[in-house]
Write an enzyme that holds these catalytic residues in place. Sequence first.
Site, PDB file in Angstrom:
ATOM      1  N   GLU A 116     -11.032  -0.528 113.379  1.00 23.92           N
ATOM      2  CA  GLU A 116     -12.074  -1.275 114.082  1.00 23.92           C
ATOM      3  C   GLU A 116     -12.889  -2.138 113.123  1.00 23.92           C
ATOM      4  O   GLU A 116     -13.428  -3.162 113.520  1.00 23.92           O
ATOM      5  CB  GLU A 116     -13.059  -0.309 114.790  1.00 23.92           C
TER       6      GLU A 116
ATOM      7  N   LYS B  55     -12.030   6.567 105.280  1.00 28.09           N
ATOM      8  CA  LYS B  55     -12.945   6.249 106.381  1.00 28.09           C
ATOM      9  C   LYS B  55     -12.158   5.404 107.387  1.00 28.09           C
ATOM     10  O   LYS B  55     -10.957   5.245 107.260  1.00 28.09           O
ATOM     11  CB  LYS B  55     -14.165   5.496 105.835  1.00 28.09           C
ATOM     12  N   GLY B  56     -12.823   4.872 108.385  1.00 27.04           N
ATOM     13  CA  GLY B  56     -12.098   4.147 109.443  1.00 27.04           C
ATOM     14  C   GLY B  56     -11.557   2.812 108.959  1.00 27.04           C
ATOM     15  O   GLY B  56     -12.158   2.150 108.113  1.00 27.04           O
TER      16      GLY B  56
ATOM     17  N   PHE C 124      -5.852  -1.300 121.540  1.00 26.04           N
ATOM     18  CA  PHE C 124      -7.143  -1.917 121.211  1.00 26.04           C
ATOM     19  C   PHE C 124      -8.266  -1.342 122.059  1.00 26.04           C
ATOM     20  O   PHE C 124      -9.237  -2.030 122.374  1.00 26.04           O
ATOM     21  CB  PHE C 124      -7.056  -3.448 121.340  1.00 26.04           C
TER      22      PHE C 124
ATOM     23  N   ASN D  57      -2.376   4.380 103.083  1.00 24.81           N
ATOM     24  CA  ASN D  57      -1.258   3.476 102.807  1.00 24.81           C
ATOM     25  C   ASN D  57      -1.814   2.057 102.816  1.00 24.81           C
ATOM     26  O   ASN D  57      -2.038   1.470 103.878  1.00 24.81           O
ATOM     27  CB  ASN D  57      -0.159   3.635 103.868  1.00 24.81           C
TER      28      ASN D  57
ATOM     29  N   ALA E 248      -6.561   8.639 111.870  1.00 25.51           N
ATOM     30  CA  ALA E 248      -5.958   8.819 110.549  1.00 25.51           C
ATOM     31  C   ALA E 248      -6.678   9.914 109.778  1.00 25.51           C
ATOM     32  O   ALA E 248      -6.047  10.796 109.183  1.00 25.51           O
ATOM     33  CB  ALA E 248      -5.978   7.501 109.775  1.00 25.51           C
TER      34      ALA E 248
END
Lengths: 327, 766, 159
Positions: B733, B729-730, B249, B659, B519
């Site tokens: 977070e 994309k992310g 984290f 995924n 990723a």
Amino acid sequence: MRDFSYVRANSIEAARKAAALPGAMLLAGGTTLVDLAKCGVAQPETVVDITHLKGLDTISVDASHATLGALAKMSHVADHAGIKSHFPAVSEALWQAASAQLRNMATVGGNLMQRTRCPYFRDPSNFSACNKREPGSGCSAIGGVTRGHAVLGTSQACIAMYPGDLATALVAFDATVHLGQRVLKVDDFFLLPGDTPEREHDIRAGEMITAIEIPGSAAARRSTYLKVRDRQSYEFAAARAAVGLELEADGRTIRDLRVALGGVATKPWRARAVEEALKGKVLDEDTVRKASGLAMEGAVDHGANHYKIELAPRVVARAILKLGETA
Amino acid sequence: MTVHNIRHADSRHGDASDGAVGGRLSRVDGPAKITGAAKYAFEQQLDGLAHAVMVEATIAAGTVRAIDTRAAETTPGVLLVLTPDTIMEIKGASDWLGNPPTQKTYSPLARTVTYSGQHIAAVVAETFEQAVAAAALIEVSYDETPAIVDLSDPKAGDGIPIDAMTKEWGDAEAAFAAAPVRICAAYNTQREYQAAMEPHGLIARWQGEELTIWEPSQWLDGMARTYAEWFGVPFENVRLVSPYIGGGFGSKALALAHSAVAAASAKMLGRPVKLVLTRPQNFTSYGGRAATRQTVTIGAGRDGKIQSIVHRGVNETAVDGMWVEPLASVTSIMYATPNFSSKQNVVRVNTVVPGAKRAPGENPSAFGIECAIDELAHEVGIDPLEIRLRNYAEQDPEAKKAWSTRQLREAFASGAERFGWSKRSPKPRSMRDGHQLIGWGVAAGTYPVRRAYGEAIVRILADGSVEVESSSIDMGQGTYTILAQTAAETVGVAADDVVVKLGDSRYARAGVAGGSRLAGVMTGAVYKAATSALDQLVGLAISDPRSPFHALQANTLVVANGRLRSPRGDGPDVSIAELLASVGRDRIEAAGDTMPANSTAEDRYKNYTTIATSIPHTEGNYSRHSWCAHFIEVRVDEDFGTVRVSRVVSALDSGRLYNPKLAESQWKGGIIMGIGQALLEEGIVDRRHGRIVNNNLADYLVPTNADIPDIEVISVGIPDLHSSVLGGKGVGELAIVGVAPAIANAVFHATGKRVRDLPITLEKLI
Amino acid sequence: MTSQTTIHLTINGRDHSLNVEPRVTLLDALRDRLDLTGTKKGCDHGQCGACTVHVDGERVLACLTLAAQVEGREITTIEGLAGADGTLDAVQAAFLEQDAFQCGYCTPGQIMSAVACIREGHANSDDEIREYMAGNLCRCGAYPNIVAAVRQAALEVVS
């Protein structure tokens, strides 16, 4: 953790004898002792393991009373059918305590010996002043972070809150604790801190809790335990109440009422003023809420724990009203 | 012993589509984790392992006058007692941007104490129990000086302006003064901690001048660089091993003081040393999220259209370290406004240097602006969802660039529909169930797409299986799994036939697993390496005279399900293993990276061991972000003030999901951490001692299972090829951003009380 | 006063004897002496549940249990849960299928707790599962998936 020697007791007598020696401490569930030994608070020279003693874990219940062997696990008592039907507040207090794993370890006898969660008490390396740990050293909590500290039964020497759930239910129903020769009311077994906060229980060298007995009553049969906390589970209470209620045949007038509080006091706290104010009264919301305020007579806050003075009477009132609804 | 091989053992739950990118493949590292076979970094069993524990300062400011170690040294089993005077010399190391050290030497044990909990000594013994007992016997005396305990300490002052954080356009003050509707409020977030279940710790072992470190790490190459510089050995001499990470984290990206102590004591003793921080030490050995204060003023028309935003922010940092939590990162882009001004200060207090916790910056920033717009909605009598749509930013208001993709409108629409938002009664305190006041709140969140370069090695082995190697890591995001899927789809084999090796700095290098970048970076790198391996395979099949395809004279071949054939369907149909055997090869190996062409070795080193080469999210013509909208129901007990979250529907745009099964889990995890932040989490400081007193998991409350309702997450993303090679994309977070304001807004709706200080605990509501 | 004693522990059906001081906890015995590292240390004070094991079939915390104290008891750890042939317990399989973990560090404790939760009869509703699994913290936030896994496994165990 300091090293210690380990003795496994194979009889109650042997356990009592071993525990009477200087520096010896009994190991029942271990959830307090091992924890506090790691904190450096408990420093036993000898640990007397009583977890293998036979016959001390029986639970027997009928309408007239319940007898809990000192080594009965909290989880087993909580799930016991007789306890659930004759003493629901006791079952509820137990299953809302700690976590399932800790309840499988902790015994009801050991639970009465549970120490405070005061962060100053638990951290000797950072906070040297603690009258409970080191008589005369002072109290680090007063003037510090007090959100979890007691507002009832405090003294100049100590404001540590008693954290146990079970004992709150026990004092509501006049339970007794068996110490071998002596039998004490649970209410008397716990001591106020006064000038001697290091003495939390009326227990003498060579004594060991063998059983807890709870007299049956109509109020115990119609009882509940209400625990209010920041987190839904696995947390000590902000305020909690064990309440038992018996109504007259009219279904509205209070014949008997038992109220005990926790999370707000230095010991399990019987709120007799609330009981007396409501006995003989018709149960209605306004009357109950007003009377519940009496639970806080004599309360003294230390800043951040002021909310407990507001909160606890509401918890008491809700518990009583909830019982009133379940006619 | 640390080579980490996982074959996917879970075909029972798979189907043909699972191996492809975008399939709901179960975690390939799952079988090891559910059986206890997964060995985490400091669980290695080494011969001669000694155990170290740290001793911390009990004052918040001052100097160590003396450390009496005599009792500890004579305790049975004690091998070494380290103090600032006895620890070996350690060199200064560069920071994570690659800036050279400011000091020649680095002392991980402090003589000058700047926060309570700072390490000042250490004990190494034969057993853990002996080390703990000896450490308790160390006596320290101090010369104490006054401490600045937190942001509200009168001595703290206004702090240091951080000019780089200033953002201004238009004339925000004037527009605010002229606006018909004006909102101004202050929002506070407290110190929060990452509280990963696995504590920080490591095993260090020296063999000559070679150092092996088994340590949970979000960044093997970055930490290896630090160790190499500390001990003056070549980077190649340091091997970091981190096969699994028990949660990070943001907290596990850097080598810390205790890391240096473990490595130094291993060198001094000539034995491997294990050092694991106690849970209380995990609250003071590295920083959690800094406490923040924000003032948000919004000037708007009666129609709810924003005309001006003025934002001022402050975060705490340490006396001897700088942490800036960018508090305007959401404020400046979420809504269209013609006038904007934001400034930020940091204030030095006696704390460990704050650090990264899930969505640093965006998270507290969103708490400010997303509560403020809710206050504006209430003021002008417009539905909180509608006001967000009225102020929808059609482009990045700050960078003045087009969004690469922004499916936020879609997120609002689908989240609202699933939640049943249209049935919301607008008036506060108008929905109840018995003693429970019910409130519905909405808030949006965003996180930038942080991009970097990556590399990977892909091998096609003699048995037809595929191997992927990277020194990137999996702390639960699913790196093992998505890289298996990427390699499987690219080469044309089943995911079962891919082995992914991660978490060893001997593998192909990787940058930090932070900022939700890994990723995107690693799927891109693996895609490139796997494509190159596939090209070699097909090239061999076409051109090698021994290949069964040689006579076919095809231009290309198709590889699917581990078999090669002609796209026309004529000719042979052979397995990869048969083809490799026929051409006499035992493997094909390809390295792939996404570095710019003509990158030098130095460029590569810098890229993987610092964060200086991160690519700005507004590079080129686009502004790249993930987006989300949270719809949350709370129940507030009218007597007790307790808040429980009873329903969550969140719609999220993370672009293409590699995924969905794993991405949904991460989203839910972010939401749950956000629930903790909103209702429970707060480092409580004893103001007399400048010390966190709830430094444990019984008193620093994180949510339990019983605090969490069912959570529905909806993916509204579309592939975003401006953001990554494969369109993602992310993920990690994003989902925490906006949760706390959605809850605070729901609490307002339930109770009519606006709580602007997190966490929203019961005494604020009774 | 270092007093090593020899104790005999029965773990996952196998007997182990080891020389330890009485103060050694079951958790440190498992992790540091017996290479059974599946049982995790998260807090060492009974505050997180990561070290959950079974003693005589009941879930307890190894961090607050002295190794000496459980001599003569049957201890089961995560390593002993699957069948000898590697067949996963229904709870393990359900955790994998429902993605009931991310980092995996709390997972052995969650699984040991869940097996016991079902055995105790405390998995009759989602709310009951949440309450009786509350003693196992998960910081990755896999809770909804853990509830789904326990619900699924409870049905399989019954049927």
